[in-house]
Design a protein around this motif. Structure first.
Motif, mmCIF file in Angstrom:
data_model
loop_
_atom_site.group_PDB
_atom_site.id
_atom_site.type_symbol
_atom_site.label_atom_id
_atom_site.label_comp_id
_atom_site.label_asym_id
_atom_site.label_seq_id
_atom_site.Cartn_x
_atom_site.Cartn_y
_atom_site.Cartn_z
ATOM 1 N N MET A 17 -12.711 60.296 77.862
ATOM 2 C CA MET A 17 -13.188 60.531 79.191
ATOM 3 C C MET A 17 -14.761 59.922 79.225
ATOM 4 N N ASN A 18 -15.064 59.317 80.300
ATOM 5 C CA ASN A 18 -16.148 58.525 80.466
ATOM 6 C C ASN A 18 -17.251 59.277 81.490
ATOM 7 N N LEU A 19 -16.705 60.383 82.242
ATOM 8 C CA LEU A 19 -17.395 60.942 83.049
ATOM 9 C C LEU A 19 -18.664 61.805 82.610
ATOM 10 N N THR A 20 -19.799 61.568 82.974
ATOM 11 C CA THR A 20 -20.961 62.285 82.831
ATOM 12 C C THR A 20 -21.700 62.803 84.112
ATOM 13 N N LEU A 21 -22.323 63.975 84.277
ATOM 14 C CA LEU A 21 -22.919 64.355 85.543
ATOM 15 C C LEU A 21 -24.172 64.859 84.699
ATOM 16 N N GLU A 22 -25.200 64.575 85.651
ATOM 17 C CA GLU A 22 -26.751 65.072 85.302
ATOM 18 C C GLU A 22 -27.154 65.881 86.576
ATOM 19 N N THR A 23 -27.949 66.917 86.132
ATOM 20 C CA THR A 23 -28.954 67.596 86.995
ATOM 21 C C THR A 23 -30.464 67.531 86.696
ATOM 22 N N LYS A 24 -31.018 68.035 87.058
ATOM 23 C CA LYS A 24 -32.850 67.971 86.979
ATOM 24 C C LYS A 24 -32.908 68.280 85.372
ATOM 25 N N ARG A 25 -32.418 69.202 84.810
ATOM 26 C CA ARG A 25 -32.426 69.578 83.385
ATOM 27 C C ARG A 25 -31.412 69.522 82.394
ATOM 28 N N LEU A 26 -30.259 69.089 82.980
ATOM 29 C CA LEU A 26 -29.036 69.233 82.393
ATOM 30 C C LEU A 26 -28.162 67.625 82.289
ATOM 31 N N LEU A 27 -27.447 67.692 81.113
ATOM 32 C CA LEU A 27 -26.601 66.521 80.774
ATOM 33 C C LEU A 27 -25.318 67.103 80.812
ATOM 34 N N LEU A 28 -24.165 66.922 81.507
ATOM 35 C CA LEU A 28 -22.879 67.640 81.571
ATOM 36 C C LEU A 28 -21.984 66.473 81.288
ATOM 37 N N ARG A 29 -21.475 66.560 79.729
ATOM 38 C CA ARG A 29 -20.643 65.467 79.118
ATOM 39 C C ARG A 29 -19.438 66.329 78.459
ATOM 40 N N PRO A 30 -18.435 65.163 78.158
ATOM 41 C CA PRO A 30 -17.094 65.884 77.724
ATOM 42 C C PRO A 30 -17.406 66.279 76.313
ATOM 43 N N LEU A 31 -16.834 67.325 76.049
ATOM 44 C CA LEU A 31 -16.943 68.164 74.807
ATOM 45 C C LEU A 31 -16.203 67.054 73.653
ATOM 46 N N GLU A 32 -16.923 67.215 72.517
ATOM 47 C CA GLU A 32 -16.533 66.326 71.431
ATOM 48 C C GLU A 32 -16.235 66.957 70.029
ATOM 49 N N LEU A 33 -15.545 66.467 69.255
ATOM 50 C CA LEU A 33 -15.061 67.422 67.937
ATOM 51 C C LEU A 33 -16.293 67.707 67.217
ATOM 52 N N SER A 34 -17.371 67.019 67.352
ATOM 53 C CA SER A 34 -18.816 67.053 66.786
ATOM 54 C C SER A 34 -19.413 68.347 67.473
ATOM 55 N N ASP A 35 -19.102 68.950 68.200
ATOM 56 C CA ASP A 35 -19.481 70.008 69.076
ATOM 57 C C ASP A 35 -18.891 71.512 68.355
ATOM 58 N N ASP A 36 -18.175 71.156 67.411
ATOM 59 C CA ASP A 36 -17.506 72.430 66.782
ATOM 60 C C ASP A 36 -18.391 73.450 66.316
ATOM 61 N N GLU A 37 -19.590 73.407 65.668
ATOM 62 C CA GLU A 37 -20.457 74.349 65.208
ATOM 63 C C GLU A 37 -21.240 74.849 66.445
ATOM 64 N N ASP A 38 -21.506 74.127 67.494
ATOM 65 C CA ASP A 38 -21.922 75.000 68.535
ATOM 66 C C ASP A 38 -21.009 75.670 69.247
ATOM 67 N N MET A 39 -19.941 75.227 69.464
ATOM 68 C CA MET A 39 -18.833 76.021 69.888
ATOM 69 C C MET A 39 -18.439 77.392 69.289
ATOM 70 N N PHE A 40 -18.522 77.243 67.930
ATOM 71 C CA PHE A 40 -18.159 78.141 67.144
ATOM 72 C C PHE A 40 -19.495 79.483 67.471
ATOM 73 N N GLN A 41 -20.553 78.931 67.408
ATOM 74 C CA GLN A 41 -21.719 79.951 67.655
ATOM 75 C C GLN A 41 -21.660 80.569 68.980
ATOM 76 N N LEU A 42 -21.252 79.825 69.993
ATOM 77 C CA LEU A 42 -21.095 80.356 71.349
ATOM 78 C C LEU A 42 -19.922 81.469 71.029
ATOM 79 N N ASP A 43 -18.723 81.138 70.720
ATOM 80 C CA ASP A 43 -17.661 81.763 70.928
ATOM 81 C C ASP A 43 -17.573 82.671 69.704
ATOM 82 N N ASN A 44 -18.239 82.953 68.891
ATOM 83 C CA ASN A 44 -18.253 84.068 67.680
ATOM 84 C C ASN A 44 -19.027 85.043 68.158
ATOM 85 N N ASN A 45 -19.995 84.945 69.071
ATOM 86 C CA ASN A 45 -20.840 85.994 69.507
ATOM 87 C C ASN A 45 -19.964 87.156 70.523
ATOM 88 N N PRO A 46 -19.852 88.465 69.626
ATOM 89 C CA PRO A 46 -19.269 89.538 70.519
ATOM 90 C C PRO A 46 -19.791 89.763 72.031
#
Length: 177
Positions: free
Chosen positions: A1-30
């Motif tokens: 997917m080639n779509l990317t959005l930008e805001t003043k502070r943020l980059l919104l890009r497709p999730l990649e398999l290399s995001d696995d550790e960050d996703m785990f940190q996010l979703d492992n938090n009770p």
């Protein structure tokens, strides 16, 4: 997917398999899962499967949840985006839903609002969606505040999966005259 959005502070890009550790940190938090059925992920493999499912949604529906990255630092904050829902929820089927989830250390800094607002504009202006929907746990005041701030309006309460008390929001695109 080639779509990317930008805001003043943020980059919104497709999730990649290399995001696995960050996703785990996010979703492992009770605390992140307090209003999501209190079932945080237990392994990084669960996060990888989740990312693969989102990548399949990109291919199937040309949309999905996107990584939210702080432009200034490159930090992965969480995800936000649109999802095309094909299963019935609250008597609706085949609709676009806006959703987001952020790492706890980034709560309360306006990132959910900023990214959700960008997706709302994309839904109405680019995808030409007529109505955008969202749901939140009935007690999730932070998430509800974001939905209301971007203009969604409370419609009703319902039980998600016949067990989790939720509220249903919608926003119809105003037709230009």
């Amino acid at each position: 997917m080639n779509l990317t959005l930008e805001t003043k502070r943020l980059l919104l890009r497709p999730l990649e398999l290399s995001d696995d550790e960050d996703m785990f940190q996010l979703d492992n938090n009770p605390n992140v899962h307090e209003y999501l059925g209190k079932n945080p992920v237990q392994s990084i493999e669960e996060s990888r499967v989740y990312i693969k499912n989102i990548n399949e949604q990109y291919l199937k529906n040309n949309i999905g949840r996107f990584a939210v990255v702080l432009k200034e630092t490159g930090d992965f904050l969480g995800w936000c985006g649109l999802k095309f829902i094909t299963e019935e929820e609250n008597n609706h089927i085949n609709f676009y839903e806006i959703g987001y989830r952020f790492k706890e250390e980034f709560w309360g800094q306006g990132f959910a609002y900023e990214s959700a607002n960008a997706w709302l504009e994309y839904a109405f202006n680019t995808l030409k969606v007529s109505t955008l929907y969202a749901s939140a746990h009935i007690n999730n005041k932070g998430s509800r505040k974001v939905l209301e701030k971007i203009g969604l309006q409370l419609q009703n309460e319902y039980l998600w999966n016949n067990e989790i008390p939720c509220v249903w929001y919608e926003l119809k695109k105003e037709v230009e005259k």
